[in-house]
Scaffold this active site. Structure first.
Site, mmCIF file in Angstrom:
data_model
loop_
_atom_site.group_PDB
_atom_site.id
_atom_site.type_symbol
_atom_site.label_atom_id
_atom_site.label_comp_id
_atom_site.label_asym_id
_atom_site.label_seq_id
_atom_site.Cartn_x
_atom_site.Cartn_y
_atom_site.Cartn_z
ATOM 1 N N VAL A 33 -14.382 -25.572 -41.410
ATOM 2 C CA VAL A 33 -12.489 -24.553 -40.944
ATOM 3 C C VAL A 33 -12.047 -25.490 -39.265
ATOM 4 O O VAL A 33 -10.722 -25.373 -39.822
ATOM 5 C CB VAL A 33 -12.476 -23.377 -40.680
ATOM 6 C CG1 VAL A 33 -13.414 -23.271 -39.117
ATOM 7 C CG2 VAL A 33 -11.427 -22.557 -39.768
ATOM 8 N N LYS A 34 -12.505 -26.628 -38.790
ATOM 9 C CA LYS A 34 -11.949 -27.214 -38.031
ATOM 10 C C LYS A 34 -11.241 -27.924 -38.398
ATOM 11 O O LYS A 34 -11.108 -29.302 -37.590
ATOM 12 C CB LYS A 34 -13.267 -27.919 -37.030
ATOM 13 C CG LYS A 34 -13.886 -26.437 -36.571
ATOM 14 C CD LYS A 34 -13.008 -25.620 -35.197
ATOM 15 C CE LYS A 34 -13.999 -24.722 -34.439
ATOM 16 N NZ LYS A 34 -13.037 -24.227 -33.515
ATOM 17 N N ASP A 35 -11.102 -28.830 -38.893
ATOM 18 C CA ASP A 35 -10.758 -29.850 -40.011
ATOM 19 C C ASP A 35 -8.974 -29.446 -39.915
ATOM 20 O O ASP A 35 -8.293 -30.054 -40.186
ATOM 21 C CB ASP A 35 -10.584 -30.027 -41.723
ATOM 22 C CG ASP A 35 -12.235 -30.225 -41.993
ATOM 23 O OD1 ASP A 35 -12.701 -31.407 -41.113
ATOM 24 O OD2 ASP A 35 -12.044 -30.760 -42.682
ATOM 25 N N ALA A 90 -7.975 -30.062 -36.155
ATOM 26 C CA ALA A 90 -8.159 -31.830 -35.997
ATOM 27 C C ALA A 90 -7.040 -31.500 -36.447
ATOM 28 O O ALA A 90 -6.335 -32.193 -35.722
ATOM 29 C CB ALA A 90 -8.936 -32.267 -36.704
#
Length: 332
Positions: free
Chosen positions: A41-43, A46
């Site tokens: 999910v951190k894509d 970013a």
């Protein structure tokens, strides 16, 4: 028609968790964020932070991206940075899983491992990364940008613009509740804003791991830390800018003894191989389904893969040392 790597971040499917849906009488749906190209999910955070920094000029062409992270945001930043022509330097507590450290380095990140200390300590990885970014901004040819994922609201804004809208559209507006854990607060903060803007009656829930003070804050009005968790990258001892003013209606503290067995159940029941944070989220979704009652649609986040935590999740001795066990059907 061709596309760029960053263009395939987001638009992840919703997966029905069949056994838990049948047991609760609710539709429990998981947003398959592990299907993002960087694997988590951190894509989204970013990409949102980098795009905003490029637009504002805080990140210059060829500039270096610097961040303090427990792992997945760093992987997303290294991936997005490489795709857009930026070097990435990641400051990371040394107690994180080797799989994540190795993955960061495989994406070309310069990983600086430092001792894990509380946030109030000036040598905490977040504070260290801020100082490093300031130094590199002065000494590097193209400068440096400190992503500051915890207090950079471009993180939350990108989830509001993408993740929350996708959930609304994918459920045809029938979603009754959304729940997940918070680390930076970007996901729950952004999704909550997007859903509440479309239907103020949607219930937004927090699933908080042991070792975090957020449940006590939302339930009782003060940060108080209890217990511990083997999950990585979620929980907090402060209210971040991304989490401030979040529209959270209800919260639960989810012990590992509830979450980790669910992770292994999801392998056997659904074919989903997910990390511990997904177990916290799914346990929270079950709690919210029971709170709202049968007939409701609950959405949560399936964050990343169990394979990113092999040293912990697939280690019988490690699990046993934390009062947890691996199912006998799993042969390792």
């Amino acid at each position: 028609m061709s596309t760029q790597l960053i263009d395939v971040i987001g638009n992840t499917p919703l997966i029905r968790l069949n056994r838990l849906s049948d047991q609760t009488g609710c539709e429990i749906l998981g947003k398959a964020e592990f299907m993002n190209p960087g694997g988590s999910v951190k894509d989204r955070a970013a990409l949102g932070m980098v795009r905003a920094a490029l637009a504002s000029g805080d990140l210059k062409p060829g500039g270096t991206i610097v961040e303090g992270t427990a792992g997945n945001t760093g992987i997303g930043l290294a991936m997005v940075g490489s795709a857009l022509g930026h070097k990435t330097v990641i400051v990371m507590p040394e107690n994180q899983s080797l799989s994540k450290i190795t993955t960061l380095r495989a994406y070309g990140a310069d990983v600086r491992l430092i001792p894990a200390v509380p946030f109030r300590n000036p040598n905490h990885f977040v504070h260290t990364s801020e100082r490093l970014a300031a130094e590199l901004n002065e000494t590097s040819e193209h400068g440096a940008f400190w992503a500051n994922q915890f207090d950079n609201v471009s993180n939350r804004d990108f989830h509001e613009q993408t993740t929350g809208v996708e959930i609304w559209d994918q459920t045809d507006g029938s979603v009754d509740g959304f729940i997940c854990a918070a680390g930076t607060g970007g996901t729950i903060g952004g999704v909550g804003r997007a859903l509440k803007a479309r239907n103020p009656g949607i219930t937004i829930g927090l699933a908080d791991p042991g070792g975090s003070g957020l449940h006590n804050y939302y339930a009782h009005g003060e940060i108080r830390i209890e217990g511990q968790s083997i999950s990585e990258g979620i929980g907090n001892s402060r209210i971040t800018a991304n989490l401030a003013d979040s529209l959270i209606d209800i919260s639960w503290q989810v012990p590992d003894t509830d979450a980790i067995p669910l992770v292994f159940d999801l392998v056997q029941d659904e074919g989903l191989v997910l990390g511990g944070s997904s177990g916290i989220n799914v346990a929270g979704a079950v709690a919210l389904a029971r709170e709202l009652g049968p007939g409701h649609t609950i959405v949560t986040i399936l964050c990343d893969s169990m394979l990113r935590y092999q040293e912990r999740m697939l280690n019988r001795s490690f699990l046993a040392s934390h009062g947890l066990s691996m199912p006998e059907w799993l042969v390792l």
